[in-house]
Design a protein around this motif. Structure first.
Motif, PDB file in Angstrom:
ATOM      1  N   ARG A 152       0.783  -1.197  -0.040  1.00 38.44           N
ATOM      2  CA  ARG A 152      -0.072  -0.082  -0.063  1.00 38.44           C
ATOM      3  C   ARG A 152       0.778   1.257   0.174  1.00 38.44           C
ATOM      4  O   ARG A 152       0.628   2.079  -0.636  1.00 38.44           O
ATOM      5  N   TYR A 153       2.007   1.258   0.707  1.00 36.28           N
ATOM      6  CA  TYR A 153       2.835   2.331   0.985  1.00 36.28           C
ATOM      7  C   TYR A 153       4.229   2.096   0.824  1.00 36.28           C
ATOM      8  O   TYR A 153       4.784   2.160   1.880  1.00 36.28           O
TER       9      TYR A 153
ATOM     10  N   ASP B 172      -2.293   0.124   9.019  1.00 38.13           N
ATOM     11  CA  ASP B 172      -3.454   0.612   8.148  1.00 38.13           C
ATOM     12  C   ASP B 172      -3.135   2.151   7.590  1.00 38.13           C
ATOM     13  O   ASP B 172      -3.653   2.585   6.553  1.00 38.13           O
ATOM     14  N   SER B 173      -2.139   2.778   8.286  1.00 36.86           N
ATOM     15  CA  SER B 173      -1.809   4.202   7.861  1.00 36.86           C
ATOM     16  C   SER B 173      -0.464   4.506   7.823  1.00 36.86           C
ATOM     17  O   SER B 173       0.304   5.363   8.475  1.00 36.86           O
TER      18      SER B 173
ATOM     19  N   GLU C  81       1.238   6.071   5.921  1.00 37.85           N
ATOM     20  CA  GLU C  81       1.792   7.292   5.424  1.00 37.85           C
ATOM     21  C   GLU C  81       2.080   8.399   6.709  1.00 37.85           C
ATOM     22  O   GLU C  81       2.489   9.226   6.595  1.00 37.85           O
TER      23      GLU C  81
ATOM     24  N   GLU D 162       4.769  11.971   8.205  1.00 36.19           N
ATOM     25  CA  GLU D 162       4.207  13.222   8.416  1.00 36.19           C
ATOM     26  C   GLU D 162       4.761  13.930   9.654  1.00 36.19           C
ATOM     27  O   GLU D 162       5.570  13.705  10.369  1.00 36.19           O
TER      28      GLU D 162
ATOM     29  N   LYS E 115      -9.154   4.417  11.659  1.00 35.38           N
ATOM     30  CA  LYS E 115      -8.117   4.856  10.716  1.00 35.38           C
ATOM     31  C   LYS E 115      -8.004   6.378  10.681  1.00 35.38           C
ATOM     32  O   LYS E 115      -7.899   7.013   9.542  1.00 35.38           O
TER      33      LYS E 115
ATOM     34  N   ARG F 172      -5.499   8.518   8.529  1.00 35.00           N
ATOM     35  CA  ARG F 172      -5.368   8.392   7.018  1.00 35.00           C
ATOM     36  C   ARG F 172      -5.818   9.688   6.457  1.00 35.00           C
ATOM     37  O   ARG F 172      -5.579  10.334   5.166  1.00 35.00           O
TER      38      ARG F 172
ATOM     39  N   CYS G 146     -14.448   6.729   7.575  1.00 34.96           N
ATOM     40  CA  CYS G 146     -14.228   5.514   6.878  1.00 34.96           C
ATOM     41  C   CYS G 146     -15.048   5.401   5.576  1.00 34.96           C
ATOM     42  O   CYS G 146     -15.583   4.350   5.089  1.00 34.96           O
TER      43      CYS G 146
END
Length: 330
Positions: free
Chosen positions: A145-146, A181-182, A184, A188, A215, A218, A258
């Motif tokens: 995903r990332y 799940d996050s 990213e 930050e 989440k 996100r 979500c």
């Protein structure tokens, strides 16, 4: 079982590649051929390829790894453009992780910088993520995903993890879920990350388990604010009191965050897209005005004596505490 088969395939590929080197001509890469030309134009070059097969990436080796012809061509072109010197070891690490060729190709498409990594460094990052609790399945999903997570230093990952545990008071298991799940969140800004947590905790009255389930990280802070305040001003959300009680039933955080914007408007906010668009513009103006007020108050404080500065500082801190979250200064 699948991981064991994958390891056997990699070992078999490495062995075949070491005993059957592929002659490489400049500007052209054969698909799969172990036949040498009758007359070698440059024996020293062939000897060099034979003794350092790990640094060479050919279409033949990609096919041996399980890539289709079209995938092998695209992968090889990307490797040549990036001029990565350790692509075979990187691909080997990703295959040993349990990722299939299609997933690896998507990773490279999303983040071509992975071509330039060293296999040893990539393996170190993977091992560190495993130590943080990202087990098989979660780790693969996170990287797919990332993929930028593979470019981050171990120090950076530890800094974000420490902030979530020590300042946001998430449990170790919750931090693992957040990273899965996050992912990213690892890139930050730490101050903005902490402020986003404080906004959800104090301003919205949401606790850590619900944040993880929804989440929270996100979404950007501006989107979080906008969706929350839109509900609040329509009388559909209320900040809980000190006992955690409200006069209305607030919608769950996951129902706010979500879902798509259309679902949020029709099923949660009971509003139209036009109303939400106008409200978003008003929110932007309000935040801009708040920023100017903060700058003006700071200029005034600089002109006062030290005692007055201390008094104003205490008053300002108290006012911010009463709002339930720290003021975001610009």
């Amino acid at each position: 079982m699948g991981s064991h088969v994958c390891r056997k395939q990699i070992v078999r590929w490495m062995w075949r590649w070491s005993v059957c080197p592929v002659a490489v001509s400049s500007g052209h890469m054969p698909f799969c051929s172990t036949q040498q030309e009758p007359h070698q134009a440059n024996p020293s070059h062939t000897s060099q390829v034979t003794h350092s097969p790990g640094n060479q990436l050919t279409l033949c080796s990609l096919l041996e790894m399980g890539f289709s012809e079209s995938q092998a061509k695209e992968m090889h072109e990307g490797a040549m453009k990036s001029r990565g010197k350790h692509v075979p070891s990187v691909l080997t690490a990703l295959l040993l992780l349990g990722l299939n060729p299609s997933s690896i190709l998507k990773i490279m498409q999303k983040c071509p910088e992975v071509y330039s990594l060293k296999g040893a460094d990539l393996q170190q990052h993977i091992d560190h993520l495993r130590k943080m609790g990202l087990v098989e399945g979660s780790l693969q999903r996170m990287i797919s995903r990332y993929p930028e997570v593979m470019l981050l230093s171990v120090k950076r990952v530890n800094m974000v993890s420490r902030l979530l545990r020590e300042k946001c008071l998430f449990t170790i298991h919750q931090v693992t879920d957040i990273l899965r799940d996050s992912p990213e969140v690892l890139e930050e800004d730490l101050a903005k990350l902490e402020y986003k947590f404080q906004y959800a905790y104090f301003r919205m009255g949401v606790r850590q388990p619900e944040m993880v389930k929804a989440k929270l990280f996100r979404l950007s802070l501006s989107e979080l604010r906008c969706r929350h305040c839109f509900l609040e001003r329509r009388g559909l959300y209320q900040t809980p009191d000190k006992k955690g009680q409200t006069l209305i039933l607030n919608p769950p955080l996951k129902d706010i965050l979500c879902v798509s914007k259309e679902t949020y408007l029709t099923q949660v906010a009971m509003g139209t897209a036009e109303e939400f668009h106008v409200f978003r513009k008003l929110m932007a103006r309000e935040q801009e005005a708040e920023g100017r007020e903060d700058e003006y108050s700071i200029d005034e404080e600089l002109g006062e004596d030290k005692d007055d500065d201390d008094d104003n500082g205490l008053h300002r801190k108290k006012r911010h505490w009463n709002t339930g979250y720290k003021k975001d200064r610009k």
